[in-house]
Design an enzyme around this catalytic site. Structure first.
Site, mmCIF file in Angstrom:
data_model
loop_
_atom_site.group_PDB
_atom_site.id
_atom_site.type_symbol
_atom_site.label_atom_id
_atom_site.label_comp_id
_atom_site.label_asym_id
_atom_site.label_seq_id
_atom_site.Cartn_x
_atom_site.Cartn_y
_atom_site.Cartn_z
ATOM 1 N N ASP A 82 -3.370 6.913 0.120
ATOM 2 C CA ASP A 82 -3.525 8.111 0.947
ATOM 3 C C ASP A 82 -2.821 9.308 0.337
ATOM 4 O OD1 ASP A 82 -1.168 6.581 1.545
ATOM 5 O OD2 ASP A 82 -0.794 7.889 3.255
ATOM 6 N N GLU A 144 0.991 5.477 3.645
ATOM 7 C CA GLU A 144 2.367 5.690 3.168
ATOM 8 C C GLU A 144 2.898 7.042 3.618
ATOM 9 O OE1 GLU A 144 5.519 7.142 0.353
ATOM 10 O OE2 GLU A 144 3.538 7.990 0.779
#
EC number: 3.5.1.16
Length: 383
Positions: A82, A144
């Site tokens: 991400d 994350e």
């Protein structure tokens, strides 16, 4: 097969072109499913076994584990899929189009950290995975940038115990073996509203918060005096009061006051220990005003992390790079992967580019990163 794998720059381009933004705000949050599919197909083409793991409690997010080789131990290379959201008004380029200019590759995720997977895939062209003596694992995680839900869930559920792991966050190829954690809490005090002309008929939440802040600042001093780790630039746990709000009018007794604070603990300090210290600090207020003070997490806590300085992974990487390991103040997924095996944080690109407009990775990192990945695979999976 390997000849089906696109050229390095085309892999990079496809990763950047596939949006995978993580955000606490639902309107901005995106699934990483398309990116996981891309990675899964490429690793399958290289002969890896691929597992895709849905991550509970997320908005259609997934982890991917690619593995090859047999037996115990081996090496885990990990990273997150991400990115953070982007400020369209501050970017001068399309964030989802890889652009090369003046020795830099521009795009959202070039440094932090989709690009790491392009380096891994490119390095594997020259590795005969059928001859590995120990297994090689590639982990791609979700979320994350917000909750670290992907790494948390993987660490909680996997039976894997590699010999060691490397997380490819942008460290300018300087190995990191420790960082502080992060805990953020909301302190809420519920008072009793009333007209300011008769203070005795109300309970002023701002005044109670003033008392609570005094005890929190005493805790800050205690943390600074009691805990030290000299390798850090700031060698003690920090405590910051970051946001406060209370009341609605000057002539009303404040009924509610809320304070947001964070603590950045040192490696080795447990979350239970920190929660105990905070609760002890606030106990005088709670005891004097029962039921009026609550403490809630703003974000899931991240513990501090440390890889033992004498571990073989540290020695090998320091020798390969000719550089000593460092400690840093920012957080990564390392505390969760470290529960499985000794872990270093090491990757191309600068942390100064993370979360910035016109994010880029300098092309000077391409050759040494490819060489490093090849070397660590040979060292930990061939011998």
């Amino acid at each position: 097969m390997k000849n089906k794998l696109p050229p390095f720059i085309e892999i990079y381009r496809a990763l950047i072109a596939t949006p995978s933004i993580s955000a606490t705000e639902e309107a901005l949050d995106q699934s990483n499913a398309d990116l996981i599919t891309l990675l899964a197909d490429w690793f399958k083409d290289l002969g890896f076994n691929v597992e895709v793991q849905p991550v509970p409690g997320t908005r259609n997010k997934f982890n991917m584990l690619a593995s090859t080789g047999q037996g115990a131990g081996g090496l885990l290379l990990a990273g997150h899929t991400d990115t953070v959201p982007f400020d369209d008004g501050r970017w001068t380029r399309d964030p989802f189009t890889l652009t090369e200019h003046d020795g830099k590759l521009y795009g959202l995720g070039t440094a932090d950290m989709k690009g790491f997977f392009a380096f891994i895939l490119d390095a594997l062209r020259d590795v005969d995975v059928t001859k590995l003596a120990k297994p090689l694992y590639i982990l791609a995680t979700a979320d994350e940038e917000t909750s670290m839900a992907g790494a948390r869930y993987f660490a909680e559920t996997t039976a894997l115990r590699p010999d060691c792991a490397i997380i490819g966050e942008p460290t300018s190829l300087q190995p990191v073996r420790a960082h502080k954690g992060h805990i953020s809490n909301a302190i809420r005090i519920q008072g009793q509203s009333g007209h300011s002309s008769d203070p005795a008929r109300g309970v002023n939440a701002i005044e109670l918060m003033h008392d609570a802040i005094g005890h929190i600042l005493q805790l800050r001093d205690k943390l600074k005096e009691r805990y030290h780790y000299e390798a850090f630039t700031v060698p003690y746990p920090t405590l910051n009061l970051g946001h406060i709000h209370g009341g609605d009018a000057s002539n009303r007794i404040c009924a509610c006051c809320e304070l947001h604070m964070d603590i950045r603990p040192l490696p080795g300090m447990t979350l239970n220990e920190l929660n105990g210290l905070l609760n002890d600090a606030l106990a005088p207020v709670s005891e004097r005003w029962p039921g009026r003070l609550t403490v809630d997490e703003l974000h899931p806590p991240i513990p501090g992390y440390e890889c033992p300085p004498n571990h073989q992974l540290v020695e090998v990487v320091e020798k390969l790079l000719g550089a000593k390991t460092e400690v840093v103040n920012y957080c990564t997924e390392a505390p969760f992967i470290q529960t499985l095996c000794p872990t270093l944080v090491l990757g191309p690109g600068s942390i100064n580019q993370a979360h910035q407009p016109d994010e880029y990775l300098e092309t000077r990192f391409i050759k040494p990163t490819r060489e490093l990945i090849t070397q660590v695979i040979h060292h930990f999976c061939w011998h």
